[in-house]
Scaffold this active site. Structure first.
Site, PDB file in Angstrom:
ATOM      1  N   ARG A   9      -5.349 -10.062  11.108  1.00  0.00           N
ATOM      2  CA  ARG A   9      -4.820  -8.629  11.601  1.00  0.00           C
ATOM      3  C   ARG A   9      -3.276  -9.093  12.372  1.00  0.00           C
ATOM      4  NH1 ARG A   9      -8.423  -4.319  14.000  1.00  0.00           N
ATOM      5  NH2 ARG A   9      -9.186  -4.266  11.776  1.00  0.00           N
TER       6      ARG A   9
ATOM      7  N   LYS B 127     -12.334  -1.974  22.636  1.00  0.00           N
ATOM      8  CA  LYS B 127     -10.583  -1.434  22.266  1.00  0.00           C
ATOM      9  C   LYS B 127     -10.417  -1.086  22.539  1.00  0.00           C
ATOM     10  CE  LYS B 127     -12.525   0.749  18.167  1.00  0.00           C
ATOM     11  NZ  LYS B 127     -12.615   0.173  16.466  1.00  0.00           N
TER      12      LYS B 127
ATOM     13  N   CYS C  91     -10.384   3.348   4.397  1.00  0.00           N
ATOM     14  CA  CYS C  91     -10.769   2.333   5.286  1.00  0.00           C
ATOM     15  C   CYS C  91     -11.332   1.287   4.190  1.00  0.00           C
ATOM     16  CB  CYS C  91     -11.671   2.283   6.098  1.00  0.00           C
ATOM     17  SG  CYS C  91     -13.174   2.600   5.606  1.00  0.00           S
TER      18      CYS C  91
ATOM     19  N   CYS D 215     -16.166  -5.674   4.702  1.00  0.00           N
ATOM     20  CA  CYS D 215     -16.054  -5.771   6.537  1.00  0.00           C
ATOM     21  C   CYS D 215     -17.383  -5.348   6.730  1.00  0.00           C
ATOM     22  CB  CYS D 215     -15.259  -3.478   6.331  1.00  0.00           C
ATOM     23  SG  CYS D 215     -16.086  -2.862   8.108  1.00  0.00           S
TER      24      CYS D 215
ATOM     25  N   CYS E 178     -12.891   4.571  10.963  1.00  0.00           N
ATOM     26  CA  CYS E 178     -11.512   4.070  11.186  1.00  0.00           C
ATOM     27  C   CYS E 178     -10.703   4.198  10.463  1.00  0.00           C
ATOM     28  CB  CYS E 178     -12.017   2.245  10.425  1.00  0.00           C
ATOM     29  SG  CYS E 178     -12.804   1.131  11.616  1.00  0.00           S
TER      30      CYS E 178
END
Length: 581
Positions: free
Chosen positions: A76, A218, A439, A445, A488
């Protein structure tokens, strides 16, 4: 630093990583296709997720190839405010072909993701990004993530440009200070070249803001305007709304505690929208942000990662205590908060006059996936546009692209390039499609339970037909889909939220706000994928028949409430016990 017994496994991994160095260099030199679990956890702070291609896992188990090829990396790229140069964009397209699966993914945080990157290509990819002035540092991991702001270069007196400058300042301020990223990805390799570093103190020179263990989880920051909440500000840990007076930013309204992740089996977890915290002068933005981050660093939950977000600290303490502690860290009182209610979201799709002259074009990108598919060659079209027209590139939080700094005579050329490559103009997309997104979900994922990105287009195809039949084809209906409950894809404040809960089964949420300012409620807990649209048809029918003038679908569902809506549609009793609050 505040320390507790019983810290989670990830906390111990961070603590022993020597400020994010871990064993990355050593394992990069090994021929194995995957990193060890501890190293994979450290790699997240370098912007890299190790993933397991479950489609390939199935094929290999059926004799389709060696099992080790299923291990791939998602990389990313951190792009504050979403702005790229033409040369950077062309480099990203090239790197996708050379090192990844040939596609790019724009995220709803204005990042770019490479998918399908083998471990053996990581060093070359990271070196290429460094050469064009891009980084993956802090795009993932327990740090301040990519700071988002509206990318549209509208004629607004420079307000959005100022928000972008603040996004840049915040990003630079909160970048990890450890030299681990430089040592791993830009310095020479080899047994004799690895730098030696001794572990430092908890708050040593390496990380004066984060400390040795970084943040508990995060941390997301957004800058926004009330009239255009395209960044979905209230879903962030910390948001700053610009208060504009006489054409300039007079103050910022500070909101804290947003976040949409939850675990259905854990009643102590829930989605939440950010709450009003304070009003501060423009010069106070950075000190206030640092104070909030440090409070989270010192008091966030390090025992249970499911509850290791700022929203849970605020829920446990209460907003007043949280404000008092932030004031202690800041060293002065905060101004009282003002009411913040987003009134709209602009997709910025189509042609617009640009601040300073010229035009920009907002190009729709379904679910943010930049690729070539049979007759629709979006990636090639964007490459040709970049090479011929040399536009600026800006990524939107709705996962689309703005092509900027275009002259009047370039408008028709851009449209011809799109048509030649089978790409529909944004103006031809339905409002339903323009406001919806998913997402990544399966197959890559690691948290995904169900399909998301690959399934939503088919669902929207069916819903477009339903909406046309009901006369709702011009309705900007917002459908957000996610492959697991972590949120997400931002389903919990969407008008229709689809959340993967089991194999090919989804929870349906209703009643979120079109502007992102209200959470929805759980309507159905486990709906098979093929039954999603049939479950929504009676709801849309009731809306078409009973809506008030100017009312949106989410507002209608919120006004009716689950019990009355079930009676109106002939459904069963409402689902209880999981209404977000």
């Amino acid at each position: 630093m505040h320390e507790e017994k019983g810290w989670s496994k990830v906390e111990n991994i961070k603590r022993e990583s020597n400020y994010l160095r871990g064993n990355i260099r050593e394992e990069l030199a090994q021929p194995s296709p995957a990193f060890a679990e501890e190293t994979a956890n450290v790699l997240k702070h370098h912007g890299i997720y190790q993933q397991d291609d479950r489609d390939y896992r199935v094929r290999s188990s059926q004799g389709g190839g060696p099992d080790q090829r299923r291990w791939i990396m998602m990389v990313r790229v951190k792009i504050p405010g979403g702005r790229l140069t033409t040369l950077q964009w062309l480099a990203l397209l090239e790197f996708a072909d050379r090192f990844g699966n040939g596609t790019l993914r724009i995220t709803n945080r204005q990042d770019i993701q490479f998918h399908g990157v083998p471990k053996a290509y990581l060093r070359d990819l990271m070196a290429g990004l460094n050469r064009v002035g891009l980084t993956t540092l802090g795009a993932c991991g327990d740090v301040v993530r990519n700071v988002v702001s509206c990318p549209a270069p509208l004629e607004d007196g420079g307000i959005r440009d100022e928000l972008y400058r603040q996004a840049q300042r915040l990003t630079e301020h909160f970048l990890p200070r450890s030299q681990a990223y430089k040592e791993v990805w830009t310095e020479p390799t080899g047994a004799d070249s690895a730098p030696a570093h001794l572990p430092g103190n908890d708050l040593g020179d390496e990380e004066p803001i984060y400390g040795r263990n970084y943040l508990p989880r995060k941390f997301k920051i957004a800058l926004t305007l009330a009239e255009d909440n395209c960044v979905d500000a209230l879903t962030n840990d910390l948001a700053f709304e610009a208060i504009v007076e006489s054409g300039s930013i007079a103050a910022y309204h500070v909101l804290a505690g947003g976040g949409l992740g939850m675990s259905p089996g854990d009643a102590s977890t829930f989605p939440a929208l950010a709450q009003p915290l304070a009003t501060v002068a423009p010069g106070e933005l950075l000190p206030v942000a640092e104070a909030v981050v440090k409070v989270f660093r010192d008091f966030g939950n390090r025992n249970n990662r499911r509850r290791a977000r700022l929203k849970y600290l605020i829920a446990d303490w209460g907003l007043e205590k949280f404000r008092e502690v932030v004031e202690e860290y800041l060293g002065r009182p905060l101004g009282p908060p003002r009411e913040f209610l987003p009134v709209g979201i602009d997709t910025h799709l189509g042609w617009f006059r640009q601040r300073g002259g010229g035009w920009f074009y907002g190009l729709f990108v379904e679910n943010g996936r930049v690729c070539d598919r049979s007759e629709i060659r979006l990636k090639t079209a964007l490459k040709v546009i970049a090479e011929r027209l040399r536009p600026g590139i800006r990524l939107t939080p709705l996962m689309d692209i703005l092509l900027t700094e275009l002259s009047e005579n370039q408008r028709s050329e851009l449209e011809h390039i799109l048509a030649d490559h089978g790409v529909s103009r944004s103006e031809e997309r339905s409002p339903l499609r323009a406001h919806s997104g998913a997402c990544v979900g399966l197959p890559t994922c690691g948290l995904a339970i169900t399909e998301s990105e690959r399934l939503l287009p088919r669902i929207l195809d069916q819903l477009e037909t339903v909406c046309r039949h009901l006369g709702l084809q011009d309705l900007p209906l917002c459908v957000h889909m996610t492959g697991c409950p972590n949120g997400c894809g931002r389903p919990y404040n969407a008008e229709i939220g689809l959340v993967g809960r089991g194999k090919d089964k989804y929870a349906i949420y209703l009643g979120g706000s079109p502007a992102g300012s209200r959470l929805g409620y759980l309507w159905e807990r486990l709906t098979p994928a093929e039954q999603i649209v049939p479950a929504l048809v009676p709801l849309l029918g009731a809306f078409a028949q009973h809506r008030q003038d100017g009312e949106y679908f989410g507002d209608f569902c919120a006004r009716m409430g689950p019990e009355a809506l079930r009676q109106l549609t002939g459904g069963s009793a409402p689902v209880l016990g999981e209404t977000p609050s």
